[in-house]
Design a protein around this motif. Structure first.
Motif, PDB file in Angstrom:
ATOM      1  N   SER A 170       0.805  -1.418   0.070  1.00  0.00           N
ATOM      2  CA  SER A 170      -0.091   0.019  -0.036  1.00  0.00           C
ATOM      3  C   SER A 170       1.021   1.378  -0.051  1.00  0.00           C
ATOM      4  O   SER A 170       0.584   2.269  -0.510  1.00  0.00           O
ATOM      5  CB  SER A 170      -0.851  -0.105   1.163  1.00  0.00           C
ATOM      6  OG  SER A 170      -1.664   1.018   1.145  1.00  0.00           O
TER       7      SER A 170
ATOM      8  N   CYS B 183      -8.281  -3.901   6.787  1.00  0.00           N
ATOM      9  CA  CYS B 183      -8.873  -3.900   5.371  1.00  0.00           C
ATOM     10  C   CYS B 183      -7.952  -4.740   4.531  1.00  0.00           C
ATOM     11  O   CYS B 183      -6.717  -4.739   4.708  1.00  0.00           O
ATOM     12  CB  CYS B 183      -8.670  -2.554   4.872  1.00  0.00           C
ATOM     13  SG  CYS B 183      -9.053  -2.378   2.925  1.00  0.00           S
TER      14      CYS B 183
ATOM     15  N   GLY C 150      -7.620  -4.702   1.579  1.00  0.00           N
ATOM     16  CA  GLY C 150      -7.002  -4.368   0.331  1.00  0.00           C
ATOM     17  C   GLY C 150      -5.690  -3.380   0.466  1.00  0.00           C
ATOM     18  O   GLY C 150      -4.741  -3.360  -0.288  1.00  0.00           O
ATOM     19  N   CYS C 151      -5.760  -2.490   1.539  1.00  0.00           N
ATOM     20  CA  CYS C 151      -4.440  -1.696   1.909  1.00  0.00           C
ATOM     21  C   CYS C 151      -3.787  -1.992   3.290  1.00  0.00           C
ATOM     22  O   CYS C 151      -2.913  -1.538   3.599  1.00  0.00           O
ATOM     23  CB  CYS C 151      -4.798  -0.317   1.970  1.00  0.00           C
ATOM     24  SG  CYS C 151      -6.216   0.360   3.138  1.00  0.00           S
TER      25      CYS C 151
ATOM     26  N   SER D 210     -13.168  -4.525   3.788  1.00  0.00           N
ATOM     27  CA  SER D 210     -12.582  -3.450   2.904  1.00  0.00           C
ATOM     28  C   SER D 210     -13.034  -2.266   3.305  1.00  0.00           C
ATOM     29  O   SER D 210     -14.381  -1.870   3.586  1.00  0.00           O
ATOM     30  CB  SER D 210     -13.024  -3.715   1.443  1.00  0.00           C
ATOM     31  OG  SER D 210     -12.709  -5.073   0.970  1.00  0.00           O
ATOM     32  N   CYS D 211     -11.996  -1.160   3.390  1.00  0.00           N
ATOM     33  CA  CYS D 211     -12.418   0.316   3.629  1.00  0.00           C
ATOM     34  C   CYS D 211     -12.898   0.847   2.311  1.00  0.00           C
ATOM     35  O   CYS D 211     -12.905   0.137   1.303  1.00  0.00           O
ATOM     36  CB  CYS D 211     -11.211   0.922   3.941  1.00  0.00           C
ATOM     37  SG  CYS D 211     -10.065   1.342   2.773  1.00  0.00           S
TER      38      CYS D 211
ATOM     39  N   ALA E 136     -10.867  -4.333  -4.095  1.00  0.00           N
ATOM     40  CA  ALA E 136      -9.841  -5.042  -3.971  1.00  0.00           C
ATOM     41  C   ALA E 136     -10.160  -6.125  -2.833  1.00  0.00           C
ATOM     42  O   ALA E 136      -9.485  -7.166  -2.862  1.00  0.00           O
ATOM     43  CB  ALA E 136      -8.667  -4.230  -3.871  1.00  0.00           C
ATOM     44  N   GLY E 137     -10.853  -5.617  -1.867  1.00  0.00           N
ATOM     45  CA  GLY E 137     -10.860  -6.421  -0.569  1.00  0.00           C
ATOM     46  C   GLY E 137     -11.871  -7.446  -0.589  1.00  0.00           C
ATOM     47  O   GLY E 137     -11.986  -8.188   0.195  1.00  0.00           O
TER      48      GLY E 137
ATOM     49  N   ARG F  99     -11.877   2.937   0.211  1.00  0.00           N
ATOM     50  CA  ARG F  99     -10.775   3.190  -0.831  1.00  0.00           C
ATOM     51  C   ARG F  99     -10.649   2.021  -1.426  1.00  0.00           C
ATOM     52  O   ARG F  99     -10.066   1.941  -2.687  1.00  0.00           O
ATOM     53  CB  ARG F  99      -9.533   3.677  -0.306  1.00  0.00           C
ATOM     54  CG  ARG F  99      -9.570   5.040   0.360  1.00  0.00           C
ATOM     55  CD  ARG F  99      -8.151   5.288   0.917  1.00  0.00           C
ATOM     56  NE  ARG F  99      -7.860   4.544   1.852  1.00  0.00           N
ATOM     57  CZ  ARG F  99      -7.501   4.876   3.128  1.00  0.00           C
ATOM     58  NH1 ARG F  99      -7.335   6.152   3.349  1.00  0.00           N
ATOM     59  NH2 ARG F  99      -6.918   3.804   3.903  1.00  0.00           N
ATOM     60  N   CYS F 100     -10.662   0.711  -0.875  1.00  0.00           N
ATOM     61  CA  CYS F 100     -10.291  -0.626  -1.747  1.00  0.00           C
ATOM     62  C   CYS F 100     -11.430  -1.411  -1.527  1.00  0.00           C
ATOM     63  O   CYS F 100     -11.394  -2.651  -1.843  1.00  0.00           O
ATOM     64  CB  CYS F 100      -9.370  -1.335  -0.523  1.00  0.00           C
ATOM     65  SG  CYS F 100      -7.874  -0.381  -0.293  1.00  0.00           S
TER      66      CYS F 100
END
Length: 152
Positions: free
Chosen positions: A37, A121, A123-124, A141-142, A148-149, A144-145
């Motif tokens: 990240s 999260c 993703g990051c 996942s947050c 991805a998550g 932002r992600c």
């Protein structure tokens, strides 16, 4: 009087239940996610850790910068291996000085059962304990992600 008021005391609500995570976050996964990240390779991070050791005058007598980077790279690769935990708290403290991680989150992931893990999260690697606490889009996942998550 300043403290004399007629407000009713706030009622305490029960704590929210912990959302069960089918694939618990691991300490190695947390470090890897935070490094990626931050846009750093393992070598970049090892260089930062070596520079910190030189700055703090923590290198061994006669140890050159390339050797120190190689040592840090070996340690970083080891703690990013699945089911591996850092041997020393100083390693994670040094890592936290050059990478945006929370050492407490790392040790909580390492030392406690999954039901006591913080929410991280996928993703990051950000967690609710970070200074810029994320807003959650899904349970893993947050915002932002979120794409991805979701798959993890």
């Amino acid at each position: 009087m300043y403290l004399d008021h007629d407000f009713a005391p706030a009622t305490r609500r029960a704590a929210l239940p912990r959302i069960r995570d089918d694939v618990p976050m691991t300490p190695d996964g947390y470090i890897r996610l935070r490094r990626i990240s931050a846009g750093l390779s393992q070598h970049d991070l090892a260089q930062r850790m070596a520079a910190l050791c030189i700055h703090l005058n923590e290198r061994k007598a006669g140890q050159r910068m390339p050797d120190l980077v190689a040592d840090m790279l070996t340690e970083l690769r080891r703690i990013e291996q699945p089911e591996t935990v850092a041997d020393q708290h100083e390693t994670i403290a040094r890592l936290a000085a050059v990478l945006p991680i929370d050492a407490d989150v790392y040790w909580q992931l390492a030392d406690y059962a999954p039901e006591r893990h913080p929410r991280v999260c996928r993703g990051c690697g950000t967690s609710a304990h970070d200074h810029d606490a994320p807003r959650w889009a899904t349970r893993t996942s947050c915002e932002r992600c979120a794409p991805a998550g979701d798959g993890l």
